[in-house]
Design a protein around this motif. Structure first.
Motif, PDB file in Angstrom:
ATOM      1  N   UNK A 159      11.157 -11.114  -5.385  1.00 32.76           N
ATOM      2  CA  UNK A 159      12.145 -10.458  -6.242  1.00 32.76           C
ATOM      3  C   UNK A 159      11.864  -8.960  -6.257  1.00 32.76           C
ATOM      4  N   UNK A 160      12.831  -8.213  -6.756  1.00 32.58           N
ATOM      5  CA  UNK A 160      12.699  -6.756  -6.770  1.00 32.58           C
ATOM      6  C   UNK A 160      13.117  -6.190  -8.111  1.00 32.58           C
ATOM      7  N   UNK A 192      13.511   5.821  -0.827  1.00 33.67           N
ATOM      8  CA  UNK A 192      14.915   5.700  -0.430  1.00 33.67           C
ATOM      9  C   UNK A 192      15.044   5.382   1.052  1.00 33.67           C
ATOM     10  N   UNK A 193      13.975   5.620   1.806  1.00 31.20           N
ATOM     11  CA  UNK A 193      14.018   5.387   3.249  1.00 31.20           C
ATOM     12  C   UNK A 193      13.719   3.937   3.630  1.00 31.20           C
ATOM     13  N   UNK A 194      13.382   3.125   2.638  1.00 26.58           N
ATOM     14  CA  UNK A 194      12.984   1.739   2.923  1.00 26.58           C
ATOM     15  C   UNK A 194      14.214   0.863   3.096  1.00 26.58           C
ATOM     16  N   UNK A 195      14.253   0.100   4.204  1.00 27.01           N
ATOM     17  CA  UNK A 195      15.334  -0.857   4.436  1.00 27.01           C
ATOM     18  C   UNK A 195      14.943  -2.260   3.979  1.00 27.01           C
ATOM     19  N   UNK A 248      21.125  -5.895  -0.276  1.00 27.98           N
ATOM     20  CA  UNK A 248      21.384  -6.036  -1.705  1.00 27.98           C
ATOM     21  C   UNK A 248      20.464  -7.080  -2.317  1.00 27.98           C
ATOM     22  N   UNK A 249      20.284  -8.197  -1.667  1.00 31.28           N
ATOM     23  CA  UNK A 249      19.366  -9.218  -2.193  1.00 31.28           C
ATOM     24  C   UNK A 249      19.138 -10.329  -1.181  1.00 31.28           C
ATOM     25  N   UNK A 250      19.026  -9.972   0.070  1.00 29.34           N
ATOM     26  CA  UNK A 250      18.759 -10.980   1.089  1.00 29.34           C
ATOM     27  C   UNK A 250      17.273 -11.272   1.151  1.00 29.34           C
ATOM     28  N   UNK A 251      16.961 -12.526   1.420  1.00 24.12           N
ATOM     29  CA  UNK A 251      15.563 -12.928   1.484  1.00 24.12           C
ATOM     30  C   UNK A 251      15.375 -13.991   2.554  1.00 24.12           C
ATOM     31  N   UNK A 252      14.186 -14.017   3.112  1.00 28.85           N
ATOM     32  CA  UNK A 252      13.832 -14.999   4.126  1.00 28.85           C
ATOM     33  C   UNK A 252      12.357 -15.303   3.990  1.00 28.85           C
ATOM     34  N   UNK A 253      11.991 -16.593   4.193  1.00 33.23           N
ATOM     35  CA  UNK A 253      10.602 -17.009   3.960  1.00 33.23           C
ATOM     36  C   UNK A 253      10.033 -17.802   5.127  1.00 33.23           C
ATOM     37  N   UNK A 254       8.733 -17.757   5.225  1.00 34.36           N
ATOM     38  CA  UNK A 254       7.989 -18.657   6.102  1.00 34.36           C
ATOM     39  C   UNK A 254       8.250 -20.082   5.636  1.00 34.36           C
TER      40      UNK A 254
END
Length: 118
Positions: free
Chosen positions: A70-71, A29-32, A54-60
């Protein structure tokens, strides 16, 4: 404390696909944010991608369009789907957890090896 365990690495031919998993346990629960990194032989570790909120993502840049994070929150697991793999993707892949969103990762897994043959 948070424990991270990666799995799913292996040997694949160029152009193939693999899906890596990162299972988190402990104070999840502590993971951002959850990030993926890799370290190729003789090279420094590099950032691959991250998911947060909620579902943000960023890539090289070099993996955009080929890799997808994905989660599954119910399973406390993050995935790295890798398609169109290239020999230069060969590396040990690590997942990491950022507690505060600062971009400084607090917990790391031990890694899983991906080898892409030409």
């Amino acid at each position: 404390q948070v424990q991270l365990v990666e799995s799913g690495g292996g040997l694949v031919q160029a152009g193939g696909s693999l899906r890596l998993s990162c299972a988190a346990s402990g104070r999840t629960f502590s993971i951002y944010a959850m990030g993926w990194f890799r370290q190729a032989p003789g090279k420094e570790r590099e950032f691959v991608g991250v998911t947060w909120g909620s579902d943000s993502r960023y890539y090289l840049d070099s993996v955009k369009g080929r890799f997808t994070i994905s989660r599954d929150n119910a399973k406390n697991t993050v995935y790295l789907e890798m398609n169109s793999l290239k020999p230069e993707d060969t590396a040990v892949y690590y997942c990491a957890a950022d507690k505060s969103g600062s971009g400084s990762y607090d917990y790391w897994g031990k890694g899983t090896l991906v080898i892409v043959s030409s």
